[in-house]
Design an enzyme around this catalytic site. Structure first.
Site, PDB file in Angstrom:
ATOM      1  CE  LYS A 296     -13.985 -19.975  17.561  1.00 43.64           C
ATOM      2  NZ  LYS A 296     -14.254 -18.769  16.893  1.00 43.64           N
TER       3      LYS A 296
ATOM      4  NE  ARG B 294     -15.147 -11.728  12.926  1.00 43.43           N
ATOM      5  CZ  ARG B 294     -14.862 -12.605  13.794  1.00 43.43           C
ATOM      6  NH1 ARG B 294     -15.806 -12.819  14.915  1.00 43.43           N
ATOM      7  NH2 ARG B 294     -13.862 -13.279  13.729  1.00 43.43           N
TER       8      ARG B 294
ATOM      9  NE  ARG C 135      -3.592 -14.562  19.054  1.00 46.27           N
ATOM     10  CZ  ARG C 135      -2.910 -15.702  19.592  1.00 46.27           C
ATOM     11  NH1 ARG C 135      -3.518 -16.341  20.588  1.00 46.27           N
ATOM     12  NH2 ARG C 135      -1.742 -15.956  19.243  1.00 46.27           N
TER      13      ARG C 135
END
Ligand SMILES: [Zn+2]
Length: 215
Positions: A13, A88, A172
């Site tokens: 990313k 989020r 993760r």
């Protein structure tokens, strides 16, 4: 053009965001970076955030929204934004809509770098670097031509990052899925979510992202 770029750690990313910044003059708005910068610069929002963090509390959505607003106000109208690590939650997604709308902007695309978890584990756990010159290698994809000898400097010592292990990668990945799960449906109903194969070659990923932006 304003986009959200999503992808788990190790999906590339950062590289893709950097390319968008270079090619299109977009700005990457990472809330963590913006927070640190605002605290350091001592802006009103930064001072407020600093006081909150010193009390050991989490920075509120209102502060994050203010930071994003400040950042957008400092950008030229023609300069696009890449949101990274935000929103989020559904509430933050709604805030983002208001922040953008107030500035005559809108969210155009949500691009997710899609990865195959097992392949990502292989990609990350296979990484190692030369201890002398830092050249990067991989157990499967890029071994030194002579085993145990660095192609670039002839060094014989190599090192691996301690967090490049399967358990950390899978943890993760799970954290990433938990964080994106609340917001993806919000944008899916608007039909602005695109998935790109994050396991493909970096240039192919870039080309796929460009094709989405050109839509
Ligand atoms: Zn070396």
């Amino acid at each position: 053009m304003n986009i959200i770029l999503l992808g788990p750690p190790g999906a590339g990313k950062g590289t893709q965001a950097q390319r968008l910044v270079e090619k299109h003059g977009m700005r990457q708005l990472s809330t963590g970076d913006m927070l640190r910068a605002a605290v350091k610069a001592g802006t009103p929002t930064g001072l407020e955030a600093k006081a909150v963090m010193e009390r050991g509390e989490l920075v509120s959505d209102a502060i994050v929204s203010a930071l994003i607003g400040d950042e957008l106000d400092s950008m030229g109208a023609e300069s696009g934004a890449i949101f990274d690590g935000y929103p989020r939650t559904e509430a933050q997604a709604e805030s983002l809509d208001s922040i953008l709308e107030a500035r005559g902007r809108k969210l155009d695309h949500v691009i997710e770098l899609d990865v195959n978890e097992d392949a990502l584990v292989e990609r990350i756990t296979g990484r190692f670097t030369c201890a002398s010159c830092g050249k990067g290698y991989h157990d499967t994809f890029e071994k030194p031509q002579v085993e145990g000898t660095c192609d670039k400097c002839g060094g014989h010592e190599f090192k691996r990052r301690p967090d490049d292990n399967a358990e950390t990668v899978r943890t993760r990945m799970a954290e990433y899925r938990a964080k994106t799960a609340p917001i993806l449906p919000v944008y899916e109903v608007r039909g602005i979510v695109s998935k790109v194969d994050g396991m493909a070659d970096m240039d192919e990923v870039t080309a796929a992202i460009e094709a989405i932006l050109a839509k």
